[in-house]
Design a protein around this motif. Structure first.
Motif, PDB file in Angstrom:
ATOM      1  N   GLU A 130     -61.759  11.314   2.316  1.00 53.19           N
ATOM      2  CA  GLU A 130     -61.565  12.605   3.208  1.00 53.19           C
ATOM      3  C   GLU A 130     -61.146  13.847   2.440  1.00 53.19           C
ATOM      4  O   GLU A 130     -59.961  13.582   1.749  1.00 53.19           O
ATOM      5  CB  GLU A 130     -60.530  12.210   4.271  1.00 53.19           C
ATOM      6  N   THR A 145     -60.082  12.004  11.000  1.00 50.55           N
ATOM      7  CA  THR A 145     -59.789  13.498  10.767  1.00 50.55           C
ATOM      8  C   THR A 145     -58.451  13.843  11.414  1.00 50.55           C
ATOM      9  O   THR A 145     -58.220  14.993  11.441  1.00 50.55           O
ATOM     10  CB  THR A 145     -60.772  14.439  11.270  1.00 50.55           C
ATOM     11  N   ILE A 173     -66.176  14.454   5.341  1.00 50.83           N
ATOM     12  CA  ILE A 173     -65.905  12.949   5.285  1.00 50.83           C
ATOM     13  C   ILE A 173     -66.989  12.722   4.262  1.00 50.83           C
ATOM     14  O   ILE A 173     -68.286  12.731   4.384  1.00 50.83           O
ATOM     15  CB  ILE A 173     -66.250  12.407   6.578  1.00 50.83           C
TER      16      ILE A 173
END
Length: 115
Positions: free
Chosen positions: A102, A21, A86
């Motif tokens: 993502e 992330t 995700i």
């Protein structure tokens, strides 16, 4: 239910191990609807992105995102971590080589890879 929890834990562990992330994803803005509001939408966005990558890479590229490969690793789950969905496979024994995406919640941008 237990399978879903296990898949979410595996996904969270993957995120922690890879720092996935860390990608630039602008934060949600007050009063503006997010481009990808829920997990179901995130999975659809990921599947569309995998299809585009497969078409763009053609036979010269990898078949990791071919429709039959994506189908083999179904079902998919999306877990929201720091504004990034995700998307990964929840199929038992399907972690290695399965498509991963993502998806930025606020703007819908996508990064794809393979677990």
């Amino acid at each position: 239910m237990a399978g879903k929890v296990a898949a979410q834990l595996a996904c969270a562990l993957l995120v922690l191990m890879t720092g996935i992330t860390e990608a630039a994803c602008p934060p949600s803005r007050p009063g503006v609807s997010d481009a990808v509001a829920d997990a179901k939408a995130a999975v659809k966005v990921a599947q569309s992105a995998w299809a585009v990558v497969h078409v763009e890479t053609g036979t010269a590229g990898s078949n990791r995102f071919a429709p039959q490969v994506v189908a083999l690793h179904q079902p998919y789950n999306a877990l929201l971590v720091n504004g990034v969905w995700i998307v990964s496979s929840t199929r038992a024994g399907s972690r290695t080589g399965s498509p991963l995406a993502e998806v930025c919640k606020s703007d819908g941008s996508v990064n794809v890879s393979v677990e």
